[in-house]
Enzyme design. Structure first.
Site, PDB file in Angstrom:
ATOM      1  N   CYS A  77      44.719  16.515  27.515  1.00 23.86           N
ATOM      2  CA  CYS A  77      44.873  16.311  28.864  1.00 23.86           C
ATOM      3  C   CYS A  77      43.581  16.102  29.745  1.00 23.86           C
ATOM      4  CB  CYS A  77      45.691  17.590  29.399  1.00 23.86           C
ATOM      5  SG  CYS A  77      46.641  16.943  30.970  1.00 23.86           S
ATOM      6  N   HIS A 171      49.915  18.201  25.689  1.00 28.12           N
ATOM      7  CA  HIS A 171      49.683  19.446  25.111  1.00 28.12           C
ATOM      8  C   HIS A 171      50.283  20.147  23.856  1.00 28.12           C
ATOM      9  CE1 HIS A 171      47.607  20.608  29.043  1.00 28.12           C
ATOM     10  NE2 HIS A 171      48.396  19.769  29.620  1.00 28.12           N
ATOM     11  N   GLU A 173      49.271  22.258  21.977  1.00 26.17           N
ATOM     12  CA  GLU A 173      49.056  23.924  21.961  1.00 26.17           C
ATOM     13  C   GLU A 173      50.475  24.636  22.731  1.00 26.17           C
ATOM     14  OE1 GLU A 173      47.537  22.851  26.053  1.00 26.17           O
ATOM     15  OE2 GLU A 173      47.505  21.877  24.198  1.00 26.17           O
TER      16      GLU A 173
END
Length: 189
Positions: A77, A171, A173
């Site tokens: 991002c 994202h 994660e």
């Protein structure tokens, strides 16, 4: 092997948890000394103008650019925006480590954030999907000839690499799926 996670701003803790869940040592990077102890670096999402200002304030801008010439860096991002060659707005001067042009916040405001399926293209034998979290996400508008597209969403590039630089507009994660982080670790090995 130690993977550094730039810890100036953004959701660096989620990346740290993901890498730690894979049994790999992490180091939060706040100084040049932290960076020099790492084999690779993750630049997390957050706010790209703030992230850029903090990298300069903490004297990490030139060090990260130099680190990226020889070592793998993964930007998600805002991290992608910072690593890009060109950003369509004048708010951010990027590091220029991957030959892509990026449009910041291209999917809209925070309220326009969404979760959707991403198609992973790294395995030519079978199509793989991945859950992508797009939060005020940037868009890859164009890629240079040496950039390989690794994932798409609605046939638009959302993950790419050039040499040792890996970037994603979403994202990874925020999932429990370690495949993308494992791919980054393989770049370090």
């Amino acid at each position: 092997m130690t993977i550094g996670i730039l810890a100036l701003q953004g959701d660096y803790e989620k990346h740290q948890q993901m890498i730690a869940s894979m049994g790999i040592q992490t180091r939060l990077v706040l100084t040049q000394q932290d960076l020099s102890a790492c084999s690779g670096l993750i630049i997390p999402g957050g706010e790209s103008t703030t992230l850029t200002k903090l990298m300069i304030k903490h004297n990490l801008w030139d060090d990260i650019r130099a680190f990226g010439k020889d070592n793998p860096i993964f930007g998600t991002c805002a991290g992608l925006i910072v690593l890009a060659n060109k950003v369509t707005s004048n708010h951010v001067e990027p590091l220029g480590l991957i030959d892509i042009t990026v449009n910041r916040n291209a999917y809209g405001r925070q309220i326009d954030s969404f979760i959707d399926t991403v198609d992973l293209l790294w395995n030519t034998d079978s199509k793989e999907s991945y859950e992508g979290f797009f939060i005020r996400a940037p868009k890859i508008m164009s890629c240079g000839p040496n950039v390989q597209i690794l994932a798409t969403h609605n046939n638009e590039p959302v993950m790419a690499e050039q040499g040792n630089i890996l970037v994603a507009t979403f994202h990874p994660e925020l999932t429990n799926d370690t495949r993308i982080h494992q791919y980054f670790v393989q770049k370090i090995n």
